[in-house]
Write an enzyme that holds these catalytic residues in place. Sequence first.
Site, PDB file in Angstrom:
ATOM      1  N   GLU A 125      28.067   2.821 -18.155  1.00 32.40           N
ATOM      2  CA  GLU A 125      26.702   2.372 -17.857  1.00 32.40           C
ATOM      3  C   GLU A 125      26.438   0.977 -18.419  1.00 32.40           C
ATOM      4  OE1 GLU A 125      24.212   2.310 -16.243  1.00 32.40           O
ATOM      5  OE2 GLU A 125      22.976   4.106 -16.241  1.00 32.40           O
ATOM      6  N   ASP A 126      25.491   0.290 -17.813  1.00 32.66           N
ATOM      7  CA  ASP A 126      25.090  -1.015 -18.333  1.00 32.66           C
ATOM      8  C   ASP A 126      24.221  -0.868 -19.578  1.00 32.66           C
ATOM      9  OD1 ASP A 126      22.988   0.120 -16.907  1.00 32.66           O
ATOM     10  OD2 ASP A 126      22.596  -1.634 -15.659  1.00 32.66           O
ATOM     11  N   ASP A 128      18.492   3.378 -22.072  1.00 33.89           N
ATOM     12  CA  ASP A 128      17.146   3.041 -22.531  1.00 33.89           C
ATOM     13  C   ASP A 128      16.440   4.340 -22.939  1.00 33.89           C
ATOM     14  OD1 ASP A 128      14.862   1.421 -22.878  1.00 33.89           O
ATOM     15  OD2 ASP A 128      14.215   1.707 -20.826  1.00 33.89           O
ATOM     16  N   PHE A 154      13.036  -6.076 -22.915  1.00 30.68           N
ATOM     17  CA  PHE A 154      13.552  -6.097 -21.542  1.00 30.68           C
ATOM     18  C   PHE A 154      14.519  -7.260 -21.392  1.00 30.68           C
ATOM     19  CE2 PHE A 154      13.609  -7.018 -17.015  1.00 30.68           C
ATOM     20  CZ  PHE A 154      13.922  -5.754 -16.537  1.00 30.68           C
ATOM     21  N   ARG A 189      21.460 -10.482 -12.113  1.00 25.51           N
ATOM     22  CA  ARG A 189      22.705  -9.782 -12.463  1.00 25.51           C
ATOM     23  C   ARG A 189      23.876 -10.740 -12.650  1.00 25.51           C
ATOM     24  NH1 ARG A 189      21.728  -4.265 -11.325  1.00 25.51           N
ATOM     25  NH2 ARG A 189      20.470  -3.861  -9.483  1.00 25.51           N
TER      26      ARG A 189
HETATM   27  P1  IMP Z   1      17.143   5.021 -18.763  1.00 25.39           P
HETATM   28  O1  IMP Z   1      17.251   6.092 -17.728  1.00 25.39           O
HETATM   29  O2  IMP Z   1      15.725   4.822 -19.209  1.00 25.39           O
HETATM   30  O3  IMP Z   1      18.080   5.211 -19.943  1.00 25.39           O
HETATM   31  O4  IMP Z   1      17.451   3.644 -18.117  1.00 25.39           O
HETATM   32  C1  IMP Z   1      18.566   3.392 -17.482  1.00 25.39           C
HETATM   33  C2  IMP Z   1      18.444   2.345 -16.411  1.00 25.39           C
HETATM   34  O5  IMP Z   1      17.248   1.565 -16.461  1.00 25.39           O
HETATM   35  C3  IMP Z   1      19.577   1.388 -16.616  1.00 25.39           C
HETATM   36  O6  IMP Z   1      20.724   1.840 -15.960  1.00 25.39           O
HETATM   37  C4  IMP Z   1      19.016   0.113 -16.060  1.00 25.39           C
HETATM   38  O7  IMP Z   1      19.281   0.068 -14.668  1.00 25.39           O
HETATM   39  C5  IMP Z   1      17.538   0.196 -16.290  1.00 25.39           C
HETATM   40  N1  IMP Z   1      17.126  -0.564 -17.498  1.00 25.39           N
HETATM   41  C6  IMP Z   1      16.776  -0.066 -18.704  1.00 25.39           C
HETATM   42  N2  IMP Z   1      16.464  -1.038 -19.571  1.00 25.39           N
HETATM   43  C7  IMP Z   1      16.626  -2.201 -18.905  1.00 25.39           C
HETATM   44  C8  IMP Z   1      16.466  -3.598 -19.280  1.00 25.39           C
HETATM   45  O8  IMP Z   1      16.113  -3.982 -20.401  1.00 25.39           O
HETATM   46  N3  IMP Z   1      16.747  -4.503 -18.291  1.00 25.39           N
HETATM   47  C9  IMP Z   1      17.154  -4.160 -17.034  1.00 25.39           C
HETATM   48  N4  IMP Z   1      17.322  -2.881 -16.660  1.00 25.39           N
HETATM   49  C10 IMP Z   1      17.053  -1.901 -17.582  1.00 25.39           C
HETATM   50 MG    MG Z   2      21.792   1.120 -14.339  1.00 24.96          MG
END
Ligand code: IMP
Ligand code: MG
Length: 192
Positions: A104-105, A108, A169, A182
């Site tokens: 994963e990137d 969050d 962010f 990206r």
């Molecule tokens: P989660 O489900 O809240 O853990 O978030 C996961 C997804 O939200 C990641 O795979 C990203 O695509 C997006 N995301 C979360 N934080 C950021 C950020 O700071 N910048 C850009 N995309 C984010």
């Molecule tokens: Mg993602």
Amino acid sequence: MEKIQILDKRFKLFIKNSDLMTAVDYVAQKLNSDYASCDEPPIMLCILNGSLMFTSEVMQRIDFDTELATMKVSSYSGTKSNGKLEVIMAPTSDVKGRDVIIVEDIVDTGLTIFETKKELYRLGAHEVKVCTMLYKPEKFEACKEQAYKENGEEYIEPEYVAMEIPNDFIVGFGLDYDNLGRNYKDIYVLDE
Ligand code: IMP
Ligand code: MG
């Protein structure tokens, strides 16, 4: 570049590519030692689109046999811990009976990896672990607590983390703002 503009937002340099690469070295080393003696090649599952660049860097440092696959998901939540996962593209390899490393990137709230793991186990995966470029531990811990209280769900921390960051962010190196940004090789944070 010190500053970039994407649509209506300004961002400033946050993580230089060279520091990011050092973090990737570290996480790949950990994978190499943990998976050195695995019986069957694990599947490295790149979560599109954000993880494309990170997956490429990790793959170039892996020295055990591994199979590359991709999957595309989208998570959305009403309340934070009551989310759903939309599978936009199923894993390109059959995960039944296989060890899978989700690449994963960023983690969050933790919702995406929680729901993706569930889906992979539903498809018959043997063991699923998570390798992420970036991790926001503060946000994750808060959401983990909430998910447990509200739904009895047990969020598990990502096993392989290249870098921990605060709750800001960010964009760049695969991460987007409204599908833009990206392409940058460094990572930028919102400049308020
Ligand atoms: P989660 O489900 O809240 O853990 O978030 C996961 C997804 O939200 C990641 O795979 C990203 O695509 C997006 N995301 C979360 N934080 C950021 C950020 O700071 N910048 C850009 N995309 C984010
Ligand atoms: Mg993602």
